[in-house]
Design a protein around this motif. Structure first.
Motif, PDB file in Angstrom:
ATOM      1  N   GLU A  25       1.279   6.353   5.762  1.00 21.05           N
ATOM      2  CA  GLU A  25       2.159   7.299   5.079  1.00 21.05           C
ATOM      3  C   GLU A  25       3.234   7.792   6.046  1.00 21.05           C
ATOM      4  O   GLU A  25       2.955   8.170   7.179  1.00 21.05           O
ATOM      5  CB  GLU A  25       1.342   8.477   4.551  1.00 21.05           C
ATOM      6  N   GLY A  26       4.493   7.759   5.601  1.00 18.87           N
ATOM      7  CA  GLY A  26       5.602   8.211   6.431  1.00 18.87           C
ATOM      8  C   GLY A  26       6.265   7.128   7.249  1.00 18.87           C
ATOM      9  O   GLY A  26       7.292   7.372   7.891  1.00 18.87           O
ATOM     10  N   LEU A  27       5.708   5.897   7.242  1.00 23.58           N
ATOM     11  CA  LEU A  27       6.286   4.811   8.042  1.00 23.58           C
ATOM     12  C   LEU A  27       7.026   3.793   7.179  1.00 23.58           C
ATOM     13  O   LEU A  27       7.121   2.619   7.529  1.00 23.58           O
ATOM     14  CB  LEU A  27       5.195   4.118   8.866  1.00 23.58           C
ATOM     15  N   GLY A  28       7.554   4.231   6.054  1.00 22.18           N
ATOM     16  CA  GLY A  28       8.347   3.349   5.201  1.00 22.18           C
ATOM     17  C   GLY A  28       9.728   3.109   5.781  1.00 22.18           C
ATOM     18  O   GLY A  28      10.364   4.015   6.327  1.00 22.18           O
ATOM     19  N   ILE A  29      10.198   1.885   5.696  1.00 23.17           N
ATOM     20  CA  ILE A  29      11.520   1.497   6.199  1.00 23.17           C
ATOM     21  C   ILE A  29      12.391   1.097   5.020  1.00 23.17           C
ATOM     22  O   ILE A  29      12.021   0.229   4.228  1.00 23.17           O
ATOM     23  CB  ILE A  29      11.418   0.343   7.207  1.00 23.17           C
ATOM     24  N   ILE A  30      13.536   1.749   4.900  1.00 24.75           N
ATOM     25  CA  ILE A  30      14.474   1.466   3.812  1.00 24.75           C
ATOM     26  C   ILE A  30      15.332   0.276   4.193  1.00 24.75           C
ATOM     27  O   ILE A  30      15.947   0.254   5.265  1.00 24.75           O
ATOM     28  CB  ILE A  30      15.354   2.684   3.524  1.00 24.75           C
ATOM     29  N   CYS A  31      15.372  -0.707   3.316  1.00 22.70           N
ATOM     30  CA  CYS A  31      16.144  -1.920   3.578  1.00 22.70           C
ATOM     31  C   CYS A  31      17.421  -1.905   2.727  1.00 22.70           C
ATOM     32  O   CYS A  31      17.361  -2.022   1.504  1.00 22.70           O
ATOM     33  CB  CYS A  31      15.295  -3.146   3.239  1.00 22.70           C
ATOM     34  N   PRO A  32      18.609  -1.750   3.330  1.00 23.71           N
ATOM     35  CA  PRO A  32      19.858  -1.709   2.574  1.00 23.71           C
ATOM     36  C   PRO A  32      20.135  -3.050   1.886  1.00 23.71           C
ATOM     37  O   PRO A  32      19.751  -4.110   2.393  1.00 23.71           O
ATOM     38  CB  PRO A  32      20.918  -1.416   3.634  1.00 23.71           C
ATOM     39  N   PRO A  33      20.809  -3.037   0.744  1.00 25.70           N
ATOM     40  CA  PRO A  33      21.119  -4.288   0.040  1.00 25.70           C
ATOM     41  C   PRO A  33      22.131  -5.156   0.767  1.00 25.70           C
ATOM     42  O   PRO A  33      22.186  -6.366   0.562  1.00 25.70           O
ATOM     43  CB  PRO A  33      21.670  -3.790  -1.304  1.00 25.70           C
ATOM     44  N   ILE A  34      22.941  -4.550   1.622  1.00 24.73           N
ATOM     45  CA  ILE A  34      23.932  -5.299   2.399  1.00 24.73           C
ATOM     46  C   ILE A  34      23.309  -5.727   3.715  1.00 24.73           C
ATOM     47  O   ILE A  34      22.849  -4.890   4.501  1.00 24.73           O
ATOM     48  CB  ILE A  34      25.185  -4.448   2.654  1.00 24.73           C
ATOM     49  N   THR A  88      -3.480   4.360  15.946  1.00 19.78           N
ATOM     50  CA  THR A  88      -4.217   4.348  14.687  1.00 19.78           C
ATOM     51  C   THR A  88      -4.187   5.750  14.100  1.00 19.78           C
ATOM     52  O   THR A  88      -4.174   6.752  14.815  1.00 19.78           O
ATOM     53  CB  THR A  88      -5.679   3.910  14.903  1.00 19.78           C
ATOM     54  N   THR A  89      -4.175   5.831  12.803  1.00 19.95           N
ATOM     55  CA  THR A  89      -4.043   7.102  12.122  1.00 19.95           C
ATOM     56  C   THR A  89      -5.271   7.981  12.336  1.00 19.95           C
ATOM     57  O   THR A  89      -6.377   7.495  12.579  1.00 19.95           O
ATOM     58  CB  THR A  89      -3.835   6.876  10.615  1.00 19.95           C
ATOM     59  N   THR A  90      -5.065   9.279  12.239  1.00 18.30           N
ATOM     60  CA  THR A  90      -6.177  10.227  12.305  1.00 18.30           C
ATOM     61  C   THR A  90      -6.591  10.683  10.911  1.00 18.30           C
ATOM     62  O   THR A  90      -7.467  11.532  10.780  1.00 18.30           O
ATOM     63  CB  THR A  90      -5.780  11.456  13.142  1.00 18.30           C
ATOM     64  N   ASP A  91      -5.967  10.122   9.888  1.00 15.68           N
ATOM     65  CA  ASP A  91      -6.353  10.441   8.517  1.00 15.68           C
ATOM     66  C   ASP A  91      -7.755   9.901   8.246  1.00 15.68           C
ATOM     67  O   ASP A  91      -8.033   8.716   8.477  1.00 15.68           O
ATOM     68  CB  ASP A  91      -5.350   9.822   7.539  1.00 15.68           C
ATOM     69  N   ASP A  92      -8.645  10.739   7.759  1.00 15.19           N
ATOM     70  CA  ASP A  92     -10.048  10.348   7.572  1.00 15.19           C
ATOM     71  C   ASP A  92     -10.201   9.171   6.622  1.00 15.19           C
ATOM     72  O   ASP A  92     -10.939   8.217   6.904  1.00 15.19           O
ATOM     73  CB  ASP A  92     -10.872  11.541   7.068  1.00 15.19           C
ATOM     74  N   CYS A 141      -8.020   6.841   5.724  1.00 17.76           N
ATOM     75  CA  CYS A 141      -7.454   5.605   6.276  1.00 17.76           C
ATOM     76  C   CYS A 141      -8.317   5.078   7.416  1.00 17.76           C
ATOM     77  O   CYS A 141      -8.519   3.862   7.545  1.00 17.76           O
ATOM     78  CB  CYS A 141      -6.025   5.854   6.744  1.00 17.76           C
ATOM     79  N   GLU A 142      -8.842   5.977   8.224  1.00 17.56           N
ATOM     80  CA  GLU A 142      -9.691   5.562   9.338  1.00 17.56           C
ATOM     81  C   GLU A 142     -10.942   4.835   8.827  1.00 17.56           C
ATOM     82  O   GLU A 142     -11.334   3.791   9.355  1.00 17.56           O
ATOM     83  CB  GLU A 142     -10.086   6.775  10.170  1.00 17.56           C
ATOM     84  N   LYS A 143     -11.557   5.356   7.767  1.00 14.55           N
ATOM     85  CA  LYS A 143     -12.732   4.719   7.183  1.00 14.55           C
ATOM     86  C   LYS A 143     -12.369   3.356   6.588  1.00 14.55           C
ATOM     87  O   LYS A 143     -13.127   2.395   6.688  1.00 14.55           O
ATOM     88  CB  LYS A 143     -13.338   5.616   6.111  1.00 14.55           C
ATOM     89  N   CYS A 144     -11.202   3.292   5.969  1.00 15.10           N
ATOM     90  CA  CYS A 144     -10.738   2.034   5.368  1.00 15.10           C
ATOM     91  C   CYS A 144     -10.582   0.967   6.444  1.00 15.10           C
ATOM     92  O   CYS A 144     -11.073  -0.155   6.299  1.00 15.10           O
ATOM     93  CB  CYS A 144      -9.420   2.267   4.635  1.00 15.10           C
ATOM     94  N   GLU A 145      -9.903   1.291   7.542  1.00 20.78           N
ATOM     95  CA  GLU A 145      -9.672   0.314   8.604  1.00 20.78           C
ATOM     96  C   GLU A 145     -10.968  -0.089   9.285  1.00 20.78           C
ATOM     97  O   GLU A 145     -11.154  -1.257   9.649  1.00 20.78           O
ATOM     98  CB  GLU A 145      -8.683   0.882   9.619  1.00 20.78           C
ATOM     99  N   GLU A 146     -11.863   0.863   9.476  1.00 19.59           N
ATOM    100  CA  GLU A 146     -13.144   0.547  10.107  1.00 19.59           C
ATOM    101  C   GLU A 146     -13.971  -0.415   9.252  1.00 19.59           C
ATOM    102  O   GLU A 146     -14.800  -1.160   9.783  1.00 19.59           O
ATOM    103  CB  GLU A 146     -13.936   1.829  10.359  1.00 19.59           C
ATOM    104  N   SER A 147     -13.739  -0.412   7.942  1.00 15.59           N
ATOM    105  CA  SER A 147     -14.462  -1.318   7.046  1.00 15.59           C
ATOM    106  C   SER A 147     -13.742  -2.648   6.878  1.00 15.59           C
ATOM    107  O   SER A 147     -14.150  -3.484   6.072  1.00 15.59           O
ATOM    108  CB  SER A 147     -14.662  -0.653   5.680  1.00 15.59           C
ATOM    109  N   GLY A 148     -12.646  -2.862   7.631  1.00 15.04           N
ATOM    110  CA  GLY A 148     -11.910  -4.121   7.565  1.00 15.04           C
ATOM    111  C   GLY A 148     -10.772  -4.120   6.587  1.00 15.04           C
ATOM    112  O   GLY A 148     -10.202  -5.174   6.287  1.00 15.04           O
ATOM    113  N   GLY A 149     -10.398  -2.956   6.051  1.00 20.11           N
ATOM    114  CA  GLY A 149      -9.322  -2.874   5.076  1.00 20.11           C
ATOM    115  C   GLY A 149      -8.011  -2.430   5.684  1.00 20.11           C
ATOM    116  O   GLY A 149      -7.913  -2.138   6.881  1.00 20.11           O
TER     117      GLY A 149
END
Length: 279
Positions: free
Chosen positions: A59-68, A209-213, A215-223
């Motif tokens: 969350e918060g790491l989105g990159i906007i890609c301009p059409p040009i 790695t994120t400190t969000d609980d 997301c941390e559980k998701c990544e630890e489970s291979g997701g």
């Protein structure tokens, strides 16, 4: 004598395997690296489509890609916008959009870089510049900025060093702004006139790695972590078998396409995937 059909069995199983593998890839369509105007965007970053678009990444790491194509991708931190100057498997270099497009050598520095709770850190390649405005005088370790000032006051800038941290500016200047820039010079003797060039080089960040609980559980489970902003429970965990879950990939509450278990191992995603690309 062998039956003619047996000759085609290897080809038959090859086709089935490839089809299953493609199904597995399509299940991670939002997690696959994508190209944006010459930059490769991959987890934990993601390509920003719209405010309500589902995405795979932090969350918060989105990159906007301009059409040009000639325009640079962009990121937002709070109320401020930054162009992407460089993006590798280990770091990202950004520059303030106001500074990048400035047409004057007297660009006013208006804000510091606020990362908030994002899992981003300034790298050791950076240093901090301290700008002071509405000053009555300029100390000898700072460089005066020779630009018009209101009511005859002065402005100055200096490199923040241990021996300047305790300097008392209260009775000398009315405003201070700290900006982080990449350190590519051993000499800042002309910093007062060349600070815009220093700002245009941008600043470098790496990520942890994120400190969000969740997301941390998701990544630890291979997701891989993601979100669906249009949903009440926006967090999503993308699992290696093609399923989605609100928890982690060890749970049972999953949905989505699920390839055959015999071919599911072909694409080992999860935390190991993006950590490999960070090496």
């Amino acid at each position: 004598m062998s039956h003619p059909f047996l000759l085609f069995l290897p080809l038959f199983f090859f086709i089935i395997t490839i089809a299953a593998a493609q199904t597995n890839i399509s299940a991670f369509q939002n997690c696959l690296p994508t190209v944006c105007n010459g930059f490769n965007i991959s987890y934990p970053f993601w390509k920003y489509e719209s405010q309500n678009s589902q995405y795979c990444g932090y969350e918060g790491l989105g990159i906007i890609c301009p059409p040009i194509r000639e325009e640079r991708p962009m990121m937002h931190f709070g109320d401020n916008s930054y162009h992407v100057l460089n993006l590798t498997n280990t770091s990202i270099t950004l520059v303030d959009v106001d500074v990048f497009g400035a047409q004057t050598r007297c660009q006013r520095v208006g804000h510091r870089i606020e990362l908030g709770q994002l899992p981003l850190n300034f790298t050791s390649r950076n240093l901090n510049l301290s700008f002071h405005f509405n000053c009555t005088t300029v100390p000898n370790f700072a460089s005066e900025i020779p630009c018009p000032n209101n009511q005859g006051t002065k402005s100055c800038v200096h490199v923040v060093r241990p021996d300047t941290l305790d300097f008392d500016w209260k009775n000398m200047c009315a405003e201070e702004v700290i900006k982080t820039v990449i350190n590519v010079s051993d000499s800042f003797e002309r910093l007062g006139t060349e600070f815009v060039d220093a700002l245009r080089r941008g600043f470098e960040l790496n990520w942890t790695t994120t400190t969000d609980d969740d997301c941390e559980k998701c990544e630890e489970s291979g997701g891989l972590c993601g979100h669906n902003p249009s949903s009440t429970e926006s967090f999503m965990c993308f699992c290696a078998d093609g399923s989605l879950t609100r928890n982690d990939c060890n749970g049972e509450a999953r949905r989505g396409c699920k390839p055959d278990s015999r071919t599911g191992h072909i694409f080992e995603w999860g935390t190991k995937f993006w950590k490999f690309f960070k090496l």
